[in-house]
Structure formats: C-alpha cells, structure tokens
Scaffold this motif. Structure first.
Motif, mmCIF file in Angstrom:
data_model
loop_
_atom_site.group_PDB
_atom_site.id
_atom_site.type_symbol
_atom_site.label_atom_id
_atom_site.label_comp_id
_atom_site.label_asym_id
_atom_site.label_seq_id
_atom_site.Cartn_x
_atom_site.Cartn_y
_atom_site.Cartn_z
ATOM 1 N N ASP A 199 3.817 -1.873 -1.366
ATOM 2 C CA ASP A 199 4.415 -2.369 -2.424
ATOM 3 C C ASP A 199 6.341 -2.813 -2.159
ATOM 4 O OD1 ASP A 199 5.764 -0.213 -2.559
ATOM 5 O OD2 ASP A 199 4.835 0.391 -4.703
ATOM 6 N N HIS A 228 8.185 -4.558 -5.047
ATOM 7 C CA HIS A 228 7.881 -5.431 -6.054
ATOM 8 C C HIS A 228 7.725 -4.951 -7.345
ATOM 9 C CE1 HIS A 228 6.666 -9.064 -3.253
ATOM 10 N NE2 HIS A 228 6.310 -7.911 -2.371
ATOM 11 N N GLN A 231 3.157 -6.224 -8.502
ATOM 12 C CA GLN A 231 2.390 -5.563 -7.243
ATOM 13 C C GLN A 231 1.085 -5.414 -7.760
ATOM 14 O OE1 GLN A 231 3.094 -5.502 -4.274
ATOM 15 N NE2 GLN A 231 1.464 -3.998 -3.380
#
Length: 249
Positions: A112, A121, A126
């Motif tokens: 992520d 993110h 995500q």
C-alpha cells in the motif's frame, strides 16, 4: 487439492509457514532442496540480482519472465513479491495481476505504499486497488496485502495507534478480497499479538537480523514468516568475502 488450496492451507496461526525468499530459478531450486514448503520471491532481491533499484525499477516484462522461470523450475507453489502491481489505474492493475497468474504463480505480495511517491495510499483507495487486483487474479489466488505503516515509521514510534491503523487496513483489505495481511517492520511482540488477534486475515511477519525468534512470533499468532531481502544479502556477502580472498591470493 490445487496448489492454490495447498498454499493457503499452509497459513496456520501459531504454526507459521516459513518462506526463505529467493530471487531466481536457481535459488528457488536450492530452497526447494533445503526443505521449503513453498517458494517466495523478494522484490529487492530480484531487483538487485538484475542490477536495478527496488520499487518497480525492474520492468514488469522482466518481473513476469523471472516469475515464470521460477515456477517452471520447482514443484512447490510460488508466490511473487509484486510490489504495487506496476499500476495505479485499477483496470491496468487487474490486467497486470492476470498476467502474473498466467506465469503459474499462486499468490503475491501487494503493498500500500505509493511507488515513486511518498507515504501510503489512503485506506479506501488501497481497498479499491485490492478489489481490482482480486478481479484480475481470480478467486483462488493468494493476495497478500502488505501495509507499510511500520516500515515507514521508526521502531520507537510503533504504538497502539499504529497498530489500530494497521487493524483498520486489515479489515478493509479483507473486505476487498485480500487473502493475507503482511506487516513488515513490526517487531514489537505485544503489538504484533494485538494485530494478529484482531486481523480477519492470517498475518505475515518479516524476519530480519535482530528480530524476535520464529518461536516468539509464532506465539504471537503469526501464520507466515518471510525473510525479505536478507537471504540474498547473505549470499552476496558470502560471494564478496570469497572473491576478496581469491583476489588477495
């Protein structure tokens, strides 16, 4: 039982799957010969072996070709460190995941962090990416969702708030279709146990020099222990030491 099913079944909290990460077909065959139950790559090791930087510095065509060679070299299930999936656009991401599945891999790590940028993110973003990855990979592929919360913060700042943030991501990623939850950098056993207890997904710990023992993290509830770039670093150090000795003769 398919390779997808057998690989998933190896993730048992308290009796973790041990993955000694490889970087090419040759190292995969060595790991298999040494008694591995499954094969896993590490993106940093693969990148270094190709002479490029991590963080998707290795072109996707080479990453996929390397995965295909590893799968062909061993009988064991293979999971690939696929970093951020080589895309931010969800449709492109789904396509890349489908291409990874076509290599014969049974799973991947999917992180992520923002590749080529800063931070991570947002949870919702995500989660959407995890859902896209699942669409591309199909229902059986083991999608190991990695959070970089602990890698991006110094160990002395790891606290309950960060554990809670990780647990929030574990639930969001599970709802989006993830199969596992990877928390590299988290070595505090109390926090690790809390994450394992609260995560709806089997938790993956990354071993490193000076980290708690496999027995200790197993007792915390971990279902998978990987070794990241450290096996390759160890191999390169042995090579360098031997080379220096040879050149000095």
């Amino acid at each position: 039982m398919t390779k997808f099913e057998s690989f998933a079944a190896l993730h048992v909290p308290g009796k973790p799957l041990i993955l000694f990460n490889v970087w090419d077909a040759g190292s995969a065959k060595v790991a298999e010969r040494a008694g591995a139950k499954a094969i896993a790559t590490g993106s940093a090791s693969v990148a270094t072996a190709h002479g490029v930087d991590d963080a998707e510095g290795l072109p996707i065509v080479l990453a996929l070709a390397n995965a295909e060679r590893i799968v062909a070299a061993v009988e064991l299930p293979v999971t690939i460190d696929f970093e951020g999936g080589y895309a931010t656009d969800e449709e492109a991401l789904a396509g890349n995941m489908a291409a990874l599945v076509a290599t014969g891999a049974v799973g991947c790590n999917f992180e992520d962090q923002v590749i080529g940028g800063e931070g991570m993110h947002a949870v919702a973003v995500q989660a959407g990416r995890v859902a896209a990855a699942r669409r591309g990979a199909g229902p059986d592929f083991f999608l190991n969702a990695r959070t970089d919360i602990f890698l991006q913060a110094k160990p002395d700042t790891h606290d309950q708030a960060k554990a809670d943030a990780a647990i929030e991501r574990a639930h969001a990623y599970a709802e989006a279709g993830a199969s596992g939850f990877f928390v590299p950098g988290l070595a505090d056993l109390d926090l690790l146990a809390k994450v394992c207890a609260a995560s709806p997904l089997p938790v993956n710990f990354m071993a490193f020099p000076g980290a708690p023992s496999a027995e200790a993290v197993a007792a915390a509830g971990v279902a998978r222990i990987s070794h990241g770039p450290f096996p390759h670093m160890l191999a390169l150090k042995a090579f360098e030491d031997a080379a220096r000795t040879a050149f000095a003769e």
